[in-house]
Write a protein that holds these residues in place. Structure first.
Motif, mmCIF file in Angstrom:
data_model
loop_
_atom_site.group_PDB
_atom_site.id
_atom_site.type_symbol
_atom_site.label_atom_id
_atom_site.label_comp_id
_atom_site.label_asym_id
_atom_site.label_seq_id
_atom_site.Cartn_x
_atom_site.Cartn_y
_atom_site.Cartn_z
ATOM 1 N N LEU A 18 0.838 -1.195 0.000
ATOM 2 C CA LEU A 18 0.000 0.000 0.000
ATOM 3 C C LEU A 18 0.872 1.243 0.000
ATOM 4 O O LEU A 18 1.786 1.369 0.813
ATOM 5 N N ASP A 20 -0.126 4.621 0.737
ATOM 6 C CA ASP A 20 -1.298 5.342 1.240
ATOM 7 C C ASP A 20 -1.303 6.804 0.818
ATOM 8 O O ASP A 20 -2.355 7.362 0.479
ATOM 9 N N TYR A 69 -7.079 -3.894 1.102
ATOM 10 C CA TYR A 69 -6.511 -2.588 0.772
ATOM 11 C C TYR A 69 -7.287 -1.921 -0.366
ATOM 12 O O TYR A 69 -7.452 -0.700 -0.385
ATOM 13 N N TYR A 72 -10.372 -0.342 0.993
ATOM 14 C CA TYR A 72 -9.981 0.837 1.785
ATOM 15 C C TYR A 72 -9.713 2.035 0.875
ATOM 16 O O TYR A 72 -10.169 3.156 1.146
ATOM 17 N N LYS A 134 -8.224 1.304 7.361
ATOM 18 C CA LYS A 134 -6.786 1.202 7.064
ATOM 19 C C LYS A 134 -6.103 0.309 8.092
ATOM 20 O O LYS A 134 -5.294 -0.572 7.750
ATOM 21 N N GLN A 135 -6.422 0.503 9.364
ATOM 22 C CA GLN A 135 -5.807 -0.293 10.422
ATOM 23 C C GLN A 135 -6.166 -1.766 10.277
ATOM 24 O O GLN A 135 -5.317 -2.643 10.471
ATOM 25 N N ASP A 138 -4.174 -3.287 7.462
ATOM 26 C CA ASP A 138 -2.811 -3.508 7.958
ATOM 27 C C ASP A 138 -2.749 -4.749 8.842
ATOM 28 O O ASP A 138 -1.816 -5.555 8.759
ATOM 29 N N ASN A 139 -3.769 -4.893 9.694
ATOM 30 C CA ASN A 139 -3.820 -6.047 10.598
ATOM 31 C C ASN A 139 -3.878 -7.356 9.823
ATOM 32 O O ASN A 139 -3.213 -8.337 10.181
ATOM 33 N N LYS A 141 -2.759 -8.011 6.863
ATOM 34 C CA LYS A 141 -1.455 -8.299 6.266
ATOM 35 C C LYS A 141 -0.455 -8.751 7.329
ATOM 36 O O LYS A 141 0.253 -9.761 7.148
ATOM 37 N N GLN A 142 -0.381 -8.030 8.440
ATOM 38 C CA GLN A 142 0.580 -8.365 9.497
ATOM 39 C C GLN A 142 0.272 -9.714 10.134
ATOM 40 O O GLN A 142 1.174 -10.496 10.440
#
Length: 360
Positions: A18, A20, A69, A72, A134-135, A138-139, A141-142
């Motif tokens: 991403l 952003d 993503y 988003y 967005k968070q 990210d979560n 993916k992580q």
């Protein structure tokens, strides 16, 4: 090539990134590999849909990350401050992206997670909802990176140094956030001096094994040998294979597993030669609402992928009928174990899967 490379170096390639500040998603175009390493810029839902449908981004986890993503990025474009209108637009985009691929459950799982964010923040401003989306992306993916590493560690306990391993399709770093699923134990083991010898099926009709698995393993310094799909039997008979590792796109409640077409045949061969057949499956690919493999929708793709896609000239009679299912389902009776980030599951899978979810 170099052996025993640091693990982070081995798995450095990212398939979904991403940017952003530029409102775009970069994806590694897997249709161009191994001849060209190129990142595509995706700026709208139509771009993401096209990338998923045409396998520019592929691998169940990577598809889910890209979809998260992608939705988003679309949400950021919303010009409304009204919650109901925002939800209506979000639902439309979600359904559109969900239509790109029918078999991989991660796609729907990721989109559902993103939708739950909106429901949980009903009383928040649209600006805060977008930040929360967005968070969550990210979560996703992580979490996938940690999941794949955990799967790799569990699978590694089942393997021994110097073993010959067969894999089908591509379940590596470029199919996930990092490490891969079926390739994760190979990468982790290689960094510790296991020196596995990997045999990669070419995986017809899209050649993910030849184009992708062989490419990324070779890039990582792994001892890899490419074979045609119909050579799996002879390498097993010759004693070159001590275990089969595959990923999957959906696991049913009884342990039946859908994966790239040809996986079921490999499982049958492994059973015949008494070779363990391991399915590496993040819990996000397990669908307890699907009773068995008969209930998994199998994607049908264009016949041109078989007759002409990889050739300068068509290699089949013009207008010949083509049957091109993208996946098949491996019967649970052929599976030695299903390895998740939560641990190793053994038959009977209806029982072990139920216990897994009752303990979550």
């Amino acid at each position: 090539m170099a052996k025993n490379l640091p693990l982070q170096e081995i798995t450095a390639v990212q398939s979904v990134i991403l940017e952003d500040d530029k409102d775009l998603l970069l994806i590694l175009d897997q249709t161009l590999l191994p001849n060209e390493k190129k990142y595509l810029e995706l700026r709208k839902a139509e771009d993401v849909w096209d990338a998923i449908y045409h396998l520019k981004v592929r691998g169940a986890p990577a598809i889910g990350i890209a979809a998260a993503y992608g939705i988003y990025i679309e949400a950021k474009k919303s010009g409304t401050e009204e919650y109901e209108e925002f939800c209506k637009d979000f639902k439309k985009i979600k359904n559109y992206l969900a239509s790109s691929r029918p078999t991989a459950v991660n796609l729907f799982w990721a989109l559902d997670r993103m939708e739950q964010v909106i429901f949980k923040h009903k009383e928040s401003s649209i600006e805060l909802i977008i930040k929360a989306l967005k968070q969550e992306a990210d979560n996703i993916k992580q979490e996938d990176e940690k999941v794949c590493e955990s799967i790799g560690e569990y699978v590694l306990t089942l393997l021994k140094p110097e073993w010959g391993l067969l894999t089908h399709c591509n379940a590596g770093t470029i199919a996930t956030a990092r490490y891969g699923t079926a390739l994760a134990p190979i990468y982790i083991g290689n960094s510790r001096g296991y020196n596995f010898k990997v045999y990669a099926d070419e995986t017809r009709p899209l050649l993910q094994g030849a184009r992708l698995t062989a490419w990324e393993l070779q890039e990582a310094g792994i001892d890899v040998t490419l074979i045609c799909d119909n050579m799996a039997s002879i390498v097993m008979k010759e004693g070159k294979i001590q275990a089969v590792l595959v990923g999957c796109d959906r696991v049913a409640a009884n342990g039946d597993a859908a994966n790239k077409i040809g996986t079921s045949g490999v499982a049958i061969l492994a059973k015949h030669y008494n070779i363990p057949f391991y399915v590496c499956a993040p819990t996000s690919t397990i669908d307890m609402n699907t009773k068995n493999g008969d209930d998994i929708k199998i994607e049908q793709r264009a016949g041109e992928e078989i007759t002409e896609k990889w050739y300068e000239k068509p290699m089949a009679p013009k207008s010949v009928k083509v049957y091109n299912p993208c996946f098949d389902v491996t019967d649970n009776k052929l599976i030695t174990a299903i390895i998740t980030e939560k641990g190793i599951l053994y038959p009977p899978f209806d029982k072990s899967l139920t216990e897994l979810y009752s303990n979550k």
